[in-house]
Design a protein around this motif. Structure first.
Motif, PDB file in Angstrom:
ATOM      1  N   SER A 108       9.899  28.647  47.488  1.00  0.00           N
ATOM      2  CA  SER A 108      11.142  27.871  47.477  1.00  0.00           C
ATOM      3  C   SER A 108      12.241  28.789  47.980  1.00  0.00           C
ATOM      4  CB  SER A 108      11.461  27.361  46.073  1.00  0.00           C
ATOM      5  OG  SER A 108      11.697  28.440  45.217  1.00  0.00           O
ATOM      6  N   PHE A 138       7.016  23.816  49.418  1.00  0.00           N
ATOM      7  CA  PHE A 138       7.516  23.274  48.145  1.00  0.00           C
ATOM      8  C   PHE A 138       6.326  22.848  47.284  1.00  0.00           C
ATOM      9  CE2 PHE A 138       9.216  19.228  46.120  1.00  0.00           C
ATOM     10  CZ  PHE A 138       9.908  19.889  45.120  1.00  0.00           C
ATOM     11  N   GLY A 144      11.171  15.031  38.670  1.00  0.00           N
ATOM     12  CA  GLY A 144      11.587  16.389  38.322  1.00  0.00           C
ATOM     13  C   GLY A 144      12.072  17.139  39.529  1.00  0.00           C
ATOM     14  N   ALA A 145      12.173  18.449  39.379  1.00  0.00           N
ATOM     15  CA  ALA A 145      12.612  19.396  40.422  1.00  0.00           C
ATOM     16  C   ALA A 145      14.121  19.559  40.504  1.00  0.00           C
ATOM     17  CB  ALA A 145      12.053  19.062  41.810  1.00  0.00           C
ATOM     18  N   GLU A 146      14.872  18.779  39.724  1.00  0.00           N
ATOM     19  CA  GLU A 146      16.332  18.942  39.718  1.00  0.00           C
ATOM     20  C   GLU A 146      16.875  18.386  38.399  1.00  0.00           C
ATOM     21  OE1 GLU A 146      17.680  16.572  43.009  1.00  0.00           O
ATOM     22  OE2 GLU A 146      17.250  14.699  41.975  1.00  0.00           O
ATOM     23  N   ASP A 152      10.532  12.755  32.608  1.00  0.00           N
ATOM     24  CA  ASP A 152      11.032  14.038  33.115  1.00  0.00           C
ATOM     25  C   ASP A 152       9.899  15.063  33.175  1.00  0.00           C
ATOM     26  OD1 ASP A 152      12.892  15.903  33.916  1.00  0.00           O
ATOM     27  OD2 ASP A 152      13.865  16.118  31.953  1.00  0.00           O
ATOM     28  N   TYR A 175       8.991  19.218  34.540  1.00  0.00           N
ATOM     29  CA  TYR A 175       9.701  20.461  34.870  1.00  0.00           C
ATOM     30  C   TYR A 175       8.747  21.528  35.378  1.00  0.00           C
ATOM     31  CZ  TYR A 175      12.034  24.950  33.831  1.00  0.00           C
ATOM     32  OH  TYR A 175      12.555  26.225  33.906  1.00  0.00           O
ATOM     33  N   GLY A 176       9.248  22.323  36.297  1.00  0.00           N
ATOM     34  CA  GLY A 176       8.467  23.464  36.754  1.00  0.00           C
ATOM     35  C   GLY A 176       9.264  24.303  37.716  1.00  0.00           C
ATOM     36  N   LEU A 177       8.734  25.459  38.043  1.00  0.00           N
ATOM     37  CA  LEU A 177       9.364  26.311  39.048  1.00  0.00           C
ATOM     38  C   LEU A 177       8.274  27.091  39.765  1.00  0.00           C
ATOM     39  CD1 LEU A 177      11.135  29.257  37.181  1.00  0.00           C
ATOM     40  CD2 LEU A 177       9.835  27.512  36.025  1.00  0.00           C
ATOM     41  N   PRO A 192       5.416  22.360  39.516  1.00  0.00           N
ATOM     42  CA  PRO A 192       5.496  21.283  38.534  1.00  0.00           C
ATOM     43  C   PRO A 192       4.293  21.337  37.598  1.00  0.00           C
ATOM     44  CG  PRO A 192       4.831  20.425  40.678  1.00  0.00           C
ATOM     45  CD  PRO A 192       5.252  21.856  40.891  1.00  0.00           C
ATOM     46  N   THR A 235      14.229  32.279  33.828  1.00  0.00           N
ATOM     47  CA  THR A 235      14.377  31.066  34.644  1.00  0.00           C
ATOM     48  C   THR A 235      15.854  30.778  34.937  1.00  0.00           C
ATOM     49  OG1 THR A 235      14.643  29.549  32.782  1.00  0.00           O
ATOM     50  CG2 THR A 235      12.377  30.006  33.505  1.00  0.00           C
ATOM     51  N   ILE A 241      17.320  20.312  30.740  1.00  0.00           N
ATOM     52  CA  ILE A 241      18.074  21.497  31.166  1.00  0.00           C
ATOM     53  C   ILE A 241      19.550  21.092  31.220  1.00  0.00           C
ATOM     54  CG2 ILE A 241      18.392  23.177  33.041  1.00  0.00           C
ATOM     55  CD1 ILE A 241      15.567  23.274  32.026  1.00  0.00           C
ATOM     56  N   VAL A 292      21.264  23.172  42.529  1.00  0.00           N
ATOM     57  CA  VAL A 292      20.112  22.480  43.105  1.00  0.00           C
ATOM     58  C   VAL A 292      20.678  21.299  43.893  1.00  0.00           C
ATOM     59  CG1 VAL A 292      17.890  21.369  42.659  1.00  0.00           C
ATOM     60  CG2 VAL A 292      18.685  23.178  41.137  1.00  0.00           C
ATOM     61  N   ASN A 333      17.191  24.931  46.133  1.00  0.00           N
ATOM     62  CA  ASN A 333      18.002  25.895  45.395  1.00  0.00           C
ATOM     63  C   ASN A 333      18.991  26.580  46.336  1.00  0.00           C
ATOM     64  OD1 ASN A 333      16.155  25.227  43.463  1.00  0.00           O
ATOM     65  ND2 ASN A 333      15.007  27.132  43.599  1.00  0.00           N
TER      66      ASN A 333
HETATM   67  P1  ADP Z   1      10.651  22.868  41.902  1.00  0.00           P
HETATM   68  O1  ADP Z   1      11.851  22.358  42.623  1.00  0.00           O
HETATM   69  O2  ADP Z   1       9.335  22.619  42.515  1.00  0.00           O
HETATM   70  O3  ADP Z   1      10.666  22.507  40.455  1.00  0.00           O
HETATM   71  P2  ADP Z   1      11.822  25.373  42.504  1.00  0.00           P
HETATM   72  O4  ADP Z   1      11.250  26.702  42.245  1.00  0.00           O
HETATM   73  O5  ADP Z   1      12.274  25.020  43.872  1.00  0.00           O
HETATM   74  O6  ADP Z   1      10.713  24.421  41.985  1.00  0.00           O
HETATM   75  O7  ADP Z   1      13.049  25.097  41.543  1.00  0.00           O
HETATM   76  C1  ADP Z   1      12.917  25.321  40.156  1.00  0.00           C
HETATM   77  C2  ADP Z   1      14.219  24.983  39.481  1.00  0.00           C
HETATM   78  O8  ADP Z   1      14.478  23.587  39.648  1.00  0.00           O
HETATM   79  C3  ADP Z   1      14.129  25.193  37.992  1.00  0.00           C
HETATM   80  O9  ADP Z   1      14.364  26.533  37.625  1.00  0.00           O
HETATM   81  C4  ADP Z   1      15.227  24.255  37.513  1.00  0.00           C
HETATM   82  O10 ADP Z   1      16.503  24.849  37.640  1.00  0.00           O
HETATM   83  C5  ADP Z   1      15.132  23.084  38.489  1.00  0.00           C
HETATM   84  N1  ADP Z   1      14.297  22.019  37.883  1.00  0.00           N
HETATM   85  C6  ADP Z   1      13.003  21.749  38.095  1.00  0.00           C
HETATM   86  N2  ADP Z   1      12.600  20.683  37.353  1.00  0.00           N
HETATM   87  C7  ADP Z   1      13.682  20.285  36.639  1.00  0.00           C
HETATM   88  C8  ADP Z   1      13.916  19.258  35.664  1.00  0.00           C
HETATM   89  N3  ADP Z   1      12.991  18.389  35.291  1.00  0.00           N
HETATM   90  N4  ADP Z   1      15.161  19.193  35.130  1.00  0.00           N
HETATM   91  C9  ADP Z   1      16.131  20.054  35.487  1.00  0.00           C
HETATM   92  N5  ADP Z   1      15.973  21.031  36.393  1.00  0.00           N
HETATM   93  C10 ADP Z   1      14.766  21.148  36.963  1.00  0.00           C
END
Ligand code: ADP
Ligand code: ZN
Length: 437
Positions: free
Chosen positions: A95, A143, A215-217, A237, A239-241, A247, A304, A327, A336, A341
């Motif tokens: 990313s 991604f 997810g992802a934001e 919802d 979540y992952g990074l 994810p 994170t 979050i 985001v 990012n």
């Molecule tokens: P991805 O976008 O695949 O989740 P990235 O590494 O590009 O992975 O971005 C990760 C960041 O995106 C996390 O540290 C967090 O800030 C944000 N993020 C991912 N999922 C969520 C979610 N469900 N709610 C809020 N923020 C999220």
């Protein structure tokens, strides 16, 4: 909609806390040794912290280990933090990072299988079975979103429609024709799809969707309600990074009150972002994750910078994994934008190399028609300002192109008069985020 809790791997997901802790410590110790032996940066860090792999005996010893942060990944780009030889690495994801270099992660075959399981658990918690038609509108590529959801849905035996992101009319057509029941994408894209359908005169009962794994934001409860109304789904919802797995790190069940963390693969801590001291269960702070089940690029105590709280209250779904709530912010200045990012420092790094502009800039982020917009206001120099309009336009174009290649998203560039942007007395303010999320 009825709440019927499906569980993908009951042995893992409903494990007793006692057994889970024993498993976590076992994996933690193995991962500490693996990183100490294979990652020079990590060995040096542990030596400076005066801790050896054999000192880690219990989960409470986790706090003796040094933290890892995004700049460490950047400084050791591309492969410096990998714990496996390249011959065992079968996949790279990434990313956007802080300086245009992506943040990369490497996976072995075993890692991919584990990740697949984590996403199968995630989509099962959302209610997916082999009877579902899963439309994946996360982007495919470096991604993690697209391929991550793809593998998990395939593992479950659902029918996967790998649409990737964008092309909204076509997404809607396919969704109707193929009778998609589960949608995977970012919450803002789900909202946009819903609004577009409403504009087309489609009501939720005319589309077969029942659930959405989003997810992802960051997003809010208000946004959940809107998406659920517009699409007629349960919006869940996830979540992952990239740095940890992608994810599948954490996922809500249909109770929709916090995301269960896949704790057999990831150990979670909450720390005070200033002192970095671990905080007790229930406190608000920065989420720190250790990906102890991984071979390719495990990370221990990865910051994170996502702010949230954890809860260990039992969940009616029967899973014993702790939950993290939404979050609520970041402990750094990362934004985001459209799922990408963006750091203000990236913008600065572009501007300092362009003659005719000053390092005074303001990022204005907004949400128009459910899509994020980014405007970058840049002060030009006195000389440039007194110059011809023509060179200003060329300058604007040049900045726009460089920003696109550095940030990975396009921005509207607005050149402004010297000394016209607000000055602050303390830390300069480079971001105005007008999105209400
Ligand atoms: P991805 O976008 O695949 O989740 P990235 O590494 O590009 O992975 O971005 C990760 C960041 O995106 C996390 O540290 C967090 O800030 C944000 N993020 C991912 N999922 C969520 C979610 N469900 N709610 C809020 N923020 C999220
Ligand atoms: Zn639950």
């Amino acid at each position: 909609m009825e709440k019927k809790h499906l569980i993908w791997n009951r042995n893992a997901e409903c494990i007793s806390r006692e057994d889970l802790e024993a498993l976590q410590i076992h994996k933690l110790r193995a991962t500490v040794s693996r990183m100490y032996e294979n990652v020079p940066m990590y060995r040096e860090r542990m030596q400076s912290a005066r801790v050896k792999p054999e000192d880690i005996k219990d989960l409470s010893d986790l706090k003796r280990l040094p933290f890892i942060d995004k700049p460490d990944l950047r400084d050791h780009y591309p492969y410096g933090l990998f714990s496996s030889p390249m011959k065992d690495i079968v996949r790279i994801h990434g990313s956007s990072g802080t300086t245009g270099r992506p943040v990369l992660a490497g996976y072995t075959n075993k890692d991919l299988k584990l990740w697949c399981e984590m996403m199968a658990r995630t989509l099962t918690a959302v209610g997916a079975t082999q009877d579902d038609v899963v439309q994946i509108a996360y982007g495919y590529g470096l991604f993690t979103g697209g391929l991550g959801a793809h593998q998990g849905a395939t593992e479950i035996g659902a029918t996967v429609v790998p649409m990737s992101a964008g092309n909204t009319q076509r997404q809607i057509m396919m969704m109707r024709d193929l009778q998609a029941t589960l949608l995977c994408c970012t919450p803002s894209y789900a909202l946009y799809l819903g609004e577009t359908m409403a504009e087309m005169g489609l009501t939720p009962d005319q589309i077969p969707l029942r659930r959405a794994a989003l997810g992802a934001e960051p997003w809010s409860e208000e946004m959940r309600v809107r998406i659920e109304q517009l699409l007629g789904v349960d919006a869940i919802d996830i979540y992952g990074l990239t740095e940890i797995w992608g994810p599948g790190v954490a996922f809500e069940c249909l109770e929709k009150h916090g995301m269960h963390i896949n704790e057999d693969q990831v150990i979670a801590e909450i720390v005070d972002p200033d002192t970095l001291e671990p905080l007790p269960m229930g406190s608000k702070g920065e989420l720190v994750l250790s990906s102890v089940g991984k071979e390719g690029m495990p990370l221990l105590r990865y910051r994170t910078h996502d702010i949230c709280t954890l809860t260990d209250e039992p969940c009616p779904c029967g899973r014993s994994f702790v939950r993290m709530n939404r979050i609520t912010g970041r402990s750094d200045d990362m934004l985001v934008i459209r799922g990408v990012n963006v750091f203000p420092s990236q913008v600065e790094s572009v501007l300092v190399n362009i003659p005719g502009v000053t390092p005074h800039y303001l990022l204005v982020v907004d949400r128009v028609d459910s899509s994020d917009t980014l405007e970058i206001r840049v002060e030009v120099t006195e000389e440039m300002f007194s110059d011809m309009i023509g060179s200003m336009q060329a300058l604007g174009r040049q900045i726009g192109e460089k920003m696109k290649s550095t940030l990975g998203i396009s921005a509207k560039i607005v050149l402004v008069e010297p000394k016209s942007l607000p000055r602050s007395e303390g830390k300069s303010k480079h971001v105005q985020d007008n999105r209400k999320i």
